[in-house]
Design an enzyme around this catalytic site. Structure first.
Site, PDB file in Angstrom:
ATOM      1  N   ASP A   1       3.344  12.508 -27.134  1.00 26.57           N
ATOM      2  CA  ASP A   1       4.620  11.848 -26.824  1.00 26.57           C
ATOM      3  C   ASP A   1       4.570  11.201 -25.448  1.00 26.57           C
ATOM      4  O   ASP A   1       3.678  11.487 -24.639  1.00 26.57           O
ATOM      5  CB  ASP A   1       5.778  12.845 -26.900  1.00 26.57           C
ATOM      6  CG  ASP A   1       5.643  13.975 -25.891  1.00 26.57           C
ATOM      7  OD1 ASP A   1       4.517  14.484 -25.733  1.00 26.57           O
ATOM      8  OD2 ASP A   1       6.653  14.353 -25.270  1.00 26.57           O
TER       9      ASP A   1
ATOM     10  N   GLU B   1       5.768  17.255 -25.408  1.00 26.98           N
ATOM     11  CA  GLU B   1       5.481  17.875 -24.117  1.00 26.98           C
ATOM     12  C   GLU B   1       6.541  17.527 -23.086  1.00 26.98           C
ATOM     13  O   GLU B   1       6.937  18.363 -22.280  1.00 26.98           O
ATOM     14  CB  GLU B   1       4.098  17.416 -23.634  1.00 26.98           C
ATOM     15  CG  GLU B   1       3.600  18.124 -22.379  1.00 26.98           C
ATOM     16  CD  GLU B   1       3.935  17.413 -21.080  1.00 26.98           C
ATOM     17  OE1 GLU B   1       3.662  17.970 -20.008  1.00 26.98           O
ATOM     18  OE2 GLU B   1       4.500  16.285 -21.135  1.00 26.98           O
TER      19      GLU B   1
END
Length: 486
Positions: free
Chosen positions: A80, A147
Site C-alpha cells: 500500500d 502498513e
C-alpha cells in the site's frame, strides 16, 4: 512523462517492476487492484503464490542451482501507499495511475505522492528473485497489506504463512544505513460534540486557509522542525482580536503525516476584513521567522465566500476547541540517550475534521520505550478530557529492539564494506516498521532493514534517488549471495 521517466535506468528489471506498481492504484485499505495484479503476475510467470485473509501476498522462489540447502530468506515490503496530493492537483488515487517524472538524479511524481515507500522495496524483491544472474537460497517475498494505516496486514499474519528465519525488510529510506530498531506507536483520538447557534445576520463568510507547508512523515520528519498547519491555524484564531464565529474547520488528512494544510470558514463583519488581513500579515511574518530554516513557504489566505451560511459553532465550543488545539502537544518529546540524533518519543497532531455533528481530532504517538509512549498518550488524553472531549487511545504496535550481535547484521556489514569500501551506518528509526510486529510474532527472527534514499515520503515532495537505487539493488543481491554460502 511517466514511463519515459525510467527509460535507460539501471537495474532495468527493478525499475520496470516499480513502474508497473505505480500504474496500479494501491491506497491503504483499498488494495484489491494491486493484490490482483500481483497474483496475476505470479500466474503469468509460474510463480508459487498465496494470499491470506488479511490481504498479504507470499511469492515463493526456488533457490539458485546448487544452493537448495541454504537457509530460506524472507524479502519483505508493503504494497500500500500513502495517498497525498497538492490541493490543485486533480487525481483519483483509487483509479488513476501515478504520473512519474525524472528530475536530475531523482524520480518523483507529478503533484502526488510517488509510492516509492514501499514500491521500490517490493519491486527490488521481485526483481532480484527473478534475476537469473543472482545467487540465493530459497526466497519468500512477503508483500504485506495496509502498513500505512495500522499495519493490519502484518498484525494478522498467521505463523504458518512464512517459513524463513532470516528477514530483509526493504522499507528504509537512507542509503548506506542498516536499521536494527524502530519505535512503537499508537493513535489517540479526541471527539467533541458540536452545538450550533444561528449565524449572525451582519456576519459574512470568509475562508482562512493555512497552506504552503512541507509536511512529511510524522516519524521520519518530526525531527526536522517543520510547521504543523493545524497548530498554525489554531494559534492564529487564538490571537485574532476580531469577533467571529466558526462555521467549519478542518486540517490534515493522514494519521502518520504532519499536516500541510488547514482551513476554517469564519463569519465576521465585512468591515473587519482589513483588521483580519492585517492580523494575517503579522502572523505570517512571525511564523516565517520562526520556521525560516525548516518551513519557509507558509501562506495564510483570506477569501470571501459567496455562499449563505445559517449556523455556526456555539461560542463556548469555539473557545474550548481553539484552546485545546493550542494546548495539544506536537513534536519531539524526548531524544534518545543511546543513539545520538535519534528521536526517542514524539507526538503528532495529525487530523482535524467535522463529521456530521462531531469534531474529530486525530493524533499519533511514537516511542521506542513502551512507558514513554503511554505517558505522552495520557498527556494528550488529559488535554482532551480537560476540554470536555471524549478521548480514546487506540491499539498500539510494538517497537523493535536492536540486536547488535545478529549474524545477519554482521554478514551485511561485511558485504557492504567489501562492495563500497566504507562502513555502513547502524541506526534505529523513529517510525513504525513492520519488523516490530514480525519480531513479536516470530521470536528469534533475524532481521535488518535497508533501502535507497527516499525523501519527502508521505507528501507530494516524495522522490527516490536513482543512483542509490542501483546501489541498493547491488547490495541486496550481494547479501543474498553471501547468505546462500553459509
Amino acid at each position: 512523462m511517466s514511463k519515459d521517466a525510467i527509460h535507460g535506468l539501471k537495474p532495468q528489471a527493478l525499475w520496470q517492476r516499480f513502474y508497473e506498481l505505480t500504474q496500479v492504484p494501491r491506497p491503504s485499505k483499498k488494495e484489491e487492484k494491486i493484490q490482483a495484479h500481483l497474483m496475476n503476475f505470479a500466474k503469468e510467470n509460474k510463480i508459487n503464490a498465496a494470499k491470506d485473509e488479511a490481504g498479504n501476498i507470499l511469492l515463493k522462489f526456488p533457490a539458485s542451482k546448487g544452493l537448495e540447502k541454504s537457509d530460506t530468506v524472507i524479502l519483505q515490503g508493503h504494497i500500500d501507499m500513502v495517498c497525498e496530493k497538492n490541493k490543485d492537483k486533480v487525481h483519483d488515487f483509487e483509479n488513476d495511475p501515478i504520473e512519474l517524472l525524472r528530475e536530475g538524479d531523482w524520480i518523483t511524481a507529478d503533484g502526488t505522492t510517488l509510492g516509492a515507500d514501499n514500491g521500490i522495496g517490493v519491486a527490488a524483491a521481485i526483481a532480484v528473485a527473478m534475476d537469473k544472474s543472482a545467487k540465493h537460497g530459497p526466497l519468500e517475498v512477503l508483500c504485506t497489506s495496509d502498513e500505512e494505516t495500522g499495519m493490519t496486514g502484518v498484525n494478522n499474519l498467521q505463523k504458518r504463512f512464512i517459513k524463513g528465519k532470516i528477514l530483509l525488510n526493504l522499507d528504509s529510506e537512507e542509503d548506506g544505513a542498516f536499521y536494527v530498531g524502530c519505535s512503537g506507536g499508537q493513535d489517540t483520538v479526541g471527539t467533541f460534540n458540536i452545538e450550533y447557534s444561528n449565524a449572525r445576520r451582519d456576519y459574512k463568510p470568509f475562508e482562512i486557509m493555512v497552506t504552503g507547508l512541507r509536511g512529511g512523515h510524522s516519524g521520519l520528519d518530526i525531527a526536522n522542525g517543520r510547521a504543523n498547519a493545524i497548530k498554525l491555524l489554531a494559534q492564529f484564531l487564538y490571537k485574532l482580536q476580531v469577533p467571529y464565529q466558526v462555521a467549519s474547520i478542518s486540517g490534515g488528512s493522514l494519521r502518520n503525516a504532519i499536516p500541510r494544510e488547514a482551513e476554517a470558514v469564519l463569519l465576521f463583519k465585512d468591515g473587519d476584513v482589513r483588521k483580519v488581513r492585517s492580523a494575517v500579515n503579522k502572523f505570517v511574518k512571525n511564523a516565517l521567522f520562526e520556521y525560516k530554516t525548516n518551513d519557509n513557504g507558509i501562506i495564510v489566505k483570506v477569501k470571501k465566500l459567496n455562499e449563505k451560511i445559517s449556523k455556526a459553532f456555539k461560542t463556548e465550543l469555539t473557545d474550548t476547541l481553539i484552546r485545546a488545539l493550542v494546548a495539544i502537544p506536537h513534536g519531539i518529546m524526548a531524544m534518545s540517550s543511546d543513539m545520538v540524533g535519534l528521536v526517542e518519543t514524539s507526538t503528532n497532531l495529525a487530523t482535524l475534521k467535522v463529521d456530521k455533528n462531531k469534531i474529530i481530532i486525530g493524533t499519533s504517538q511514537r516511542s521506542s520505550i513502551k512507558s514513554a509512549k503511554e505517558n505522552i498518550a495520557e498527556r494528550v488524553v488529559s488535554v482532551f478530557e480537560l476540554a470536555g472531549a471524549n478521548a480514546v487511545i487506540g491499539e498500539s504496535y510494538p517497537g523493535w529492539q536492536p540486536n547488535m550481535e545478529s549474524d545477519l547484521l554482521a554478514t551485511s556489514k561485511r558485504v557492504y564494506k567489501r562492495l563500497f569500501k566504507s562502513e555502513p551506518k547502524i541506526k534505529a528509526i523513529h517510525a513504525g516498521l513492520e519488523t516490530g510486529l514480525l519480531g513479536s510474532k516470530f521470536p528469534g527472527l533475524d532481521m535488518i532493514s535497508f533501502g535507497p534514499t527516499i525523501m519527502g515520503a508521505h507528501s507530494p515532495e516524495e522522490k527516490v534517488n536513482i543512483p542509490d537505487v542501483e546501489k541498493f539493488y547491488k547490495l541486496l543481491k550481494s547479501i543474498l549471495a553471501e547468505l546462500s554460502r553459509k
